[in-house]
Structure formats: structure tokens, C-alpha cells
Write an enzyme that holds these catalytic residues in place. Sequence first.
Site, PDB file in Angstrom:
ATOM      1  N   SER A  10     -23.804  23.709-110.560  1.00  0.00           N
ATOM      2  CA  SER A  10     -23.705  24.796-111.543  1.00  0.00           C
ATOM      3  C   SER A  10     -24.114  24.339-112.941  1.00  0.00           C
ATOM      4  O   SER A  10     -24.778  25.088-113.682  1.00  0.00           O
ATOM      5  CB  SER A  10     -22.281  25.371-111.560  1.00  0.00           C
ATOM      6  OG  SER A  10     -21.319  24.350-111.748  1.00  0.00           O
ATOM      7  N   ARG A  81     -18.678   9.812-106.364  1.00  0.00           N
ATOM      8  CA  ARG A  81     -18.205   8.496-105.928  1.00  0.00           C
ATOM      9  C   ARG A  81     -18.801   7.401-106.808  1.00  0.00           C
ATOM     10  O   ARG A  81     -19.755   7.629-107.543  1.00  0.00           O
ATOM     11  CB  ARG A  81     -18.572   8.263-104.456  1.00  0.00           C
ATOM     12  CG  ARG A  81     -17.890   9.228-103.492  1.00  0.00           C
ATOM     13  CD  ARG A  81     -18.195   8.843-102.048  1.00  0.00           C
ATOM     14  NE  ARG A  81     -17.453   9.683-101.115  1.00  0.00           N
ATOM     15  CZ  ARG A  81     -17.953  10.758-100.518  1.00  0.00           C
ATOM     16  NH1 ARG A  81     -19.184  11.139-100.785  1.00  0.00           N
ATOM     17  NH2 ARG A  81     -17.228  11.454 -99.664  1.00  0.00           N
ATOM     18  N   LEU A  82     -18.242   6.177-106.667  1.00  0.00           N
ATOM     19  CA  LEU A  82     -18.709   5.057-107.481  1.00  0.00           C
ATOM     20  C   LEU A  82     -20.073   4.569-107.009  1.00  0.00           C
ATOM     21  O   LEU A  82     -20.315   4.413-105.813  1.00  0.00           O
ATOM     22  CB  LEU A  82     -17.711   3.900-107.409  1.00  0.00           C
ATOM     23  CG  LEU A  82     -16.367   4.086-108.133  1.00  0.00           C
ATOM     24  CD1 LEU A  82     -15.492   2.868-107.898  1.00  0.00           C
ATOM     25  CD2 LEU A  82     -16.572   4.314-109.616  1.00  0.00           C
ATOM     26  N   ASN A  97     -23.075   9.300-116.539  1.00  0.00           N
ATOM     27  CA  ASN A  97     -22.209  10.166-115.744  1.00  0.00           C
ATOM     28  C   ASN A  97     -21.572  11.235-116.636  1.00  0.00           C
ATOM     29  O   ASN A  97     -21.305  11.000-117.813  1.00  0.00           O
ATOM     30  CB  ASN A  97     -21.103   9.334-115.081  1.00  0.00           C
ATOM     31  CG  ASN A  97     -20.202  10.177-114.200  1.00  0.00           C
ATOM     32  OD1 ASN A  97     -20.651  10.810-113.255  1.00  0.00           O
ATOM     33  ND2 ASN A  97     -18.913  10.208-114.527  1.00  0.00           N
ATOM     34  N   HIS A  99     -18.279  13.635-117.063  1.00  0.00           N
ATOM     35  CA  HIS A  99     -16.885  13.654-116.620  1.00  0.00           C
ATOM     36  C   HIS A  99     -16.105  14.730-117.374  1.00  0.00           C
ATOM     37  O   HIS A  99     -16.181  14.794-118.610  1.00  0.00           O
ATOM     38  CB  HIS A  99     -16.244  12.284-116.862  1.00  0.00           C
ATOM     39  CG  HIS A  99     -14.845  12.185-116.359  1.00  0.00           C
ATOM     40  ND1 HIS A  99     -14.542  12.103-115.014  1.00  0.00           N
ATOM     41  CD2 HIS A  99     -13.659  12.174-117.014  1.00  0.00           C
ATOM     42  CE1 HIS A  99     -13.227  12.049-114.866  1.00  0.00           C
ATOM     43  NE2 HIS A  99     -12.664  12.087-116.065  1.00  0.00           N
TER      44      HIS A  99
END
Length: 207
Positions: A10, A81-82, A97, A99
Site C-alpha cells: 500500500s 524479516r531480518l 528499512n 518502520h
Amino acid sequence: MVVLVSSGGSVLDEALKVDACRQNIALVVCDRECAAEGVARRHGIAVEVLPCRTGREFSDALYDYFLGKPEVDLFLSSYSRLLSGKFLQQYRGRIVNFHPAVLPACPGLDGFGDTLKAGCKFIGATVHFVDEGMDTGKPILQAARPYDPELTDAENRQRVFLQMCRMFVQVVAWFAEGRVNPQGSVSGARYELSEFSPNLDHWVRLP
């Protein structure tokens, strides 16, 4: 630039409505079949699916896939995931990333939910470099606004979603202009009182 995603896409959908993103994003890579595939194709962006069950598998698959291919300037990750191994070593400083919390508070899979559970008075989001830890890399851009108890959780979450859309567009523009250094500082950025730090450039604001 390459987007790594394993969700509905989205944020990506909103960001790709902006020219700066469509011009710089060449590929979307997913670890499974997901709605983000359709989002990318609707905007004319190529898609690659590398079926993987774990973050380590996906990291190894990414390393193998991009080995010998043209250099990637930036990976934009909405992957849950890492990332690790040779992929992280190869592209350190070129993976960011997104967050949904104001780090270092509330890292992990449910940053927004953990923010609410903690009773925080501010909600927000962070864009940061990816390292070996769980949301521990250097922040590049953060947003924060007061949590409004008169709104539903869904309405407050929508405000964070809009922050992340704007942050996605801004980070693409900053990296395309070569303005982000390895410590997360942005050359020429402003730090006036704002919902975003550094302040956003007006021309990449979403409606």
C-alpha cells in the site's frame, strides 16, 4: 533502486504515483506471491518473485540473483524479516528499512501496535539503514505526531501510513540526488520545527 516487499504494497502504491519514484525504481522483489506484485505491474515496474520461507533464505536468494547484474544503488525494504549474510555485507549502506514507530522505541514486527500498548504520547515512523540488528541501524528520517485518543486505532494508524508514504518518496529523492551519507545525515536538509526530521522538501510531498 530496488524495492523488497512481502505485503500488500500500500505504501509502494502511493509512492509510485509520484514521478520521482517511478523514474528511480527499476524492480520490485517479493519473497512470495503477494498484492505488491500487482501494485508494481500497474505502475509499469518489473517484478521478481524469489520464493523463500525465512529471512536468511531470502537474503541468500537476493545475493545470488543480483550477482553479476548491474549495480543496485539502493534497496528500499518493507520486508518483515531480518536481512543477513553475504547480501547484507555486499550492500551495507545501500539498504534502508521503513518502520512504523519512532525508533529506538518499539522495534520489531508490530511497531505501531507496541507504541499503542506502551501508552506513548507520540506515534510515528522511521527510515533507517539496515544492519545486523532488529531495527538498530542509523536513522535517516523520522516522523512523529501526537497520538489522538479521540481517534480510533485505525485512524491513528492511517496517519502513520501517510507519514510513511511521504517518507518513502522523500528518501528516494534524497538518494537519487546523492544527499544521504553513511551516517544518515542529509546534506542541505532543514531542521525547523516540523512533523518530520529532517524536514521534507516540499516538491515531493504527496497530496
